[in-house]
Design a protein around this motif. Structure first.
Motif, PDB file in Angstrom:
ATOM      1  N   ASN A 188       0.822  -1.211   0.000  1.00 46.92           N
ATOM      2  CA  ASN A 188       0.000   0.000   0.000  1.00 46.92           C
ATOM      3  C   ASN A 188       0.854   1.258   0.000  1.00 46.92           C
ATOM      4  OD1 ASN A 188      -2.259  -1.690   0.384  1.00 46.92           O
ATOM      5  ND2 ASN A 188      -1.994  -1.599   2.604  1.00 46.92           N
ATOM      6  N   PHE A 191       0.305   5.749  -0.224  1.00 44.81           N
ATOM      7  CA  PHE A 191      -0.684   6.819  -0.046  1.00 44.81           C
ATOM      8  C   PHE A 191      -0.058   8.175  -0.368  1.00 44.81           C
ATOM      9  CE2 PHE A 191      -3.393   4.056   2.601  1.00 44.81           C
ATOM     10  CZ  PHE A 191      -2.466   3.130   3.063  1.00 44.81           C
ATOM     11  N   TYR A 219      -0.953  12.187   0.723  1.00 47.85           N
ATOM     12  CA  TYR A 219      -1.759  13.120   1.516  1.00 47.85           C
ATOM     13  C   TYR A 219      -1.283  14.544   1.236  1.00 47.85           C
ATOM     14  CZ  TYR A 219      -2.800   9.114   4.625  1.00 47.85           C
ATOM     15  OH  TYR A 219      -3.200   7.913   5.142  1.00 47.85           O
ATOM     16  N   LEU A 249      -4.352  16.053   7.820  1.00 53.23           N
ATOM     17  CA  LEU A 249      -3.951  15.320   6.616  1.00 53.23           C
ATOM     18  C   LEU A 249      -5.196  14.868   5.876  1.00 53.23           C
ATOM     19  CD1 LEU A 249      -1.406  14.962   8.562  1.00 53.23           C
ATOM     20  CD2 LEU A 249      -0.931  12.918   7.217  1.00 53.23           C
ATOM     21  N   LEU A 269      -6.443  12.624   2.469  1.00 51.63           N
ATOM     22  CA  LEU A 269      -5.982  11.619   1.521  1.00 51.63           C
ATOM     23  C   LEU A 269      -6.334  12.031   0.096  1.00 51.63           C
ATOM     24  CD1 LEU A 269      -4.711   8.776   1.162  1.00 51.63           C
ATOM     25  CD2 LEU A 269      -7.043   7.857   1.330  1.00 51.63           C
ATOM     26  N   PHE A 306      -4.655   6.659  -3.174  1.00 47.75           N
ATOM     27  CA  PHE A 306      -4.201   5.463  -2.481  1.00 47.75           C
ATOM     28  C   PHE A 306      -3.972   4.385  -3.534  1.00 47.75           C
ATOM     29  CE2 PHE A 306      -4.241   1.812   0.049  1.00 47.75           C
ATOM     30  CZ  PHE A 306      -5.450   1.126   0.055  1.00 47.75           C
ATOM     31  N   GLU A 318      -6.829   4.213  -6.147  1.00 47.65           N
ATOM     32  CA  GLU A 318      -8.166   4.512  -5.651  1.00 47.65           C
ATOM     33  C   GLU A 318      -8.198   5.969  -5.204  1.00 47.65           C
ATOM     34  OE1 GLU A 318      -9.769   1.549  -2.941  1.00 47.65           O
ATOM     35  OE2 GLU A 318     -10.660   3.149  -1.751  1.00 47.65           O
ATOM     36  N   LYS A 319      -9.260   6.651  -5.538  1.00 50.22           N
ATOM     37  CA  LYS A 319      -9.373   8.053  -5.131  1.00 50.22           C
ATOM     38  C   LYS A 319      -9.560   8.164  -3.625  1.00 50.22           C
ATOM     39  CE  LYS A 319     -11.350   9.729  -9.468  1.00 50.22           C
ATOM     40  NZ  LYS A 319     -12.538  10.334 -10.131  1.00 50.22           N
ATOM     41  N   LEU A 330       2.639  14.689   1.698  1.00 51.83           N
ATOM     42  CA  LEU A 330       3.239  13.578   2.430  1.00 51.83           C
ATOM     43  C   LEU A 330       2.888  12.259   1.756  1.00 51.83           C
ATOM     44  CD1 LEU A 330       2.371  14.728   6.038  1.00 51.83           C
ATOM     45  CD2 LEU A 330       4.650  14.612   5.089  1.00 51.83           C
ATOM     46  N   ARG A 347       0.291  -4.929   3.460  1.00 49.60           N
ATOM     47  CA  ARG A 347      -1.055  -5.482   3.379  1.00 49.60           C
ATOM     48  C   ARG A 347      -1.021  -6.879   3.977  1.00 49.60           C
ATOM     49  NH1 ARG A 347      -2.186  -5.209  -2.074  1.00 49.60           N
ATOM     50  NH2 ARG A 347      -2.384  -7.420  -2.417  1.00 49.60           N
ATOM     51  N   GLN A 383       1.201   3.049   9.134  1.00 50.91           N
ATOM     52  CA  GLN A 383       1.648   3.709   7.918  1.00 50.91           C
ATOM     53  C   GLN A 383       2.975   4.412   8.220  1.00 50.91           C
ATOM     54  OE1 GLN A 383      -1.242   6.188   5.932  1.00 50.91           O
ATOM     55  NE2 GLN A 383      -2.814   4.599   5.979  1.00 50.91           N
TER      56      GLN A 383
END
Lengths: 112, 116
Positions: B31, B33, B35, B43, B45, B48, B56-57, B90, B96, B105
């Motif tokens: 995974n 991300f 931010y 923060l 998102l 992702f 993914e939004k 960031l 996972r 994270q």
């Protein structure tokens, strides 16, 4: 949807005094809760986390947080702060799907 | 130790420029991300990714796109930078698998982007 509320944007405190940073969350499912710390000009670091079991969790540098399900809170405490604890602190809750929702942060300002 | 690196600490761009922010992690995490961090907003998102070529939004994807061609690298793209995209960006990664909902994270140091 899960959300996190940190009501205090800034908490000034004198060195060696106790401090509490407040965090409340809203969730209709089981939660995992986190506190992250961000020192000036750095990324976020995990301070501590609640997954299950004992409701009181501790970090290696003297912070502790207590999970209170009835009050949906996860407040962060330290009995005696140091100048080096000056930082921004973020509370976060998992949303499932491997994502976190963060609060707006609390800036802890420790003065001598 | 897990290490997440970001290509720049500070970046200044002009309105309308295409901007690439790069993030690399060295712990084989699935995974990743992106931010943005703004004062008083915490923060938020942007995007992702849970696997190579998958994305993914997040909560605020408008004006951004991402690319994940390799597992260790996750790029954030501002197609046409605007002044309201001035912010701290960031990057983070996490593993996972079993118990992934509570996996930590790991964050990079951040890129402070200024759009003039």
């Amino acid at each position: 949807a899960q959300s996190v509320t940190q009501l205090d944007s800034q908490v000034p405190v004198f060195e060696e005094a106790p401090v509490e940073l407040r965090c409340n969350y809203s969730s209709s499912v089981s939660v995992y809760l986190f506190w992250y710390v961000q020192y000036p000009n750095q990324g976020l670091q995990l301070l501590l986390k609640y997954l299950s079991g004992s409701t009181l969790v501790e970090s290696i540098n003297g912070f502790e947080a207590e999970f209170n399900k009835s009050q949906t809170s996860f407040h962060l405490r330290k009995p005696s702060v140091h100048i080096s604890d000056t930082a921004e602190y973020f509370c976060a809750v998992n949303t499932g799907f491997q994502k976190l929702v963060f609060g707006t942060g609390t800036r802890l300002l420790v003065s001598p | 130790d897990v290490k997440v690196t970001q290509s720049s600490r500070y970046l200044v761009k002009r309105t309308g420029e295409k901007v690439f922010l790069e993030c690399v992690q060295d712990m084989d995490h699935e995974n990743m991300f992106w931010y943005r961090q703004d004062p008083g907003l915490g923060l938020r998102l942007i995007y992702f990714s849970y696997d190579v070529k998958m994305k993914e939004k997040g909560d605020i994807p408008e004006g951004y796109s991402v690319s994940r061609e390799k597992k260790e690298r996750f790029s954030l793209i501002l197609e046409s930078a605007s002044t309201n995209q001035t912010s701290m960006y960031l990057c983070a990664s996490s593993p996972r698998g079993a118990g992934s909902s509570y996996n930590e994270q790991f964050f990079g140091p951040g890129t402070r982007l200024t759009v003039l």
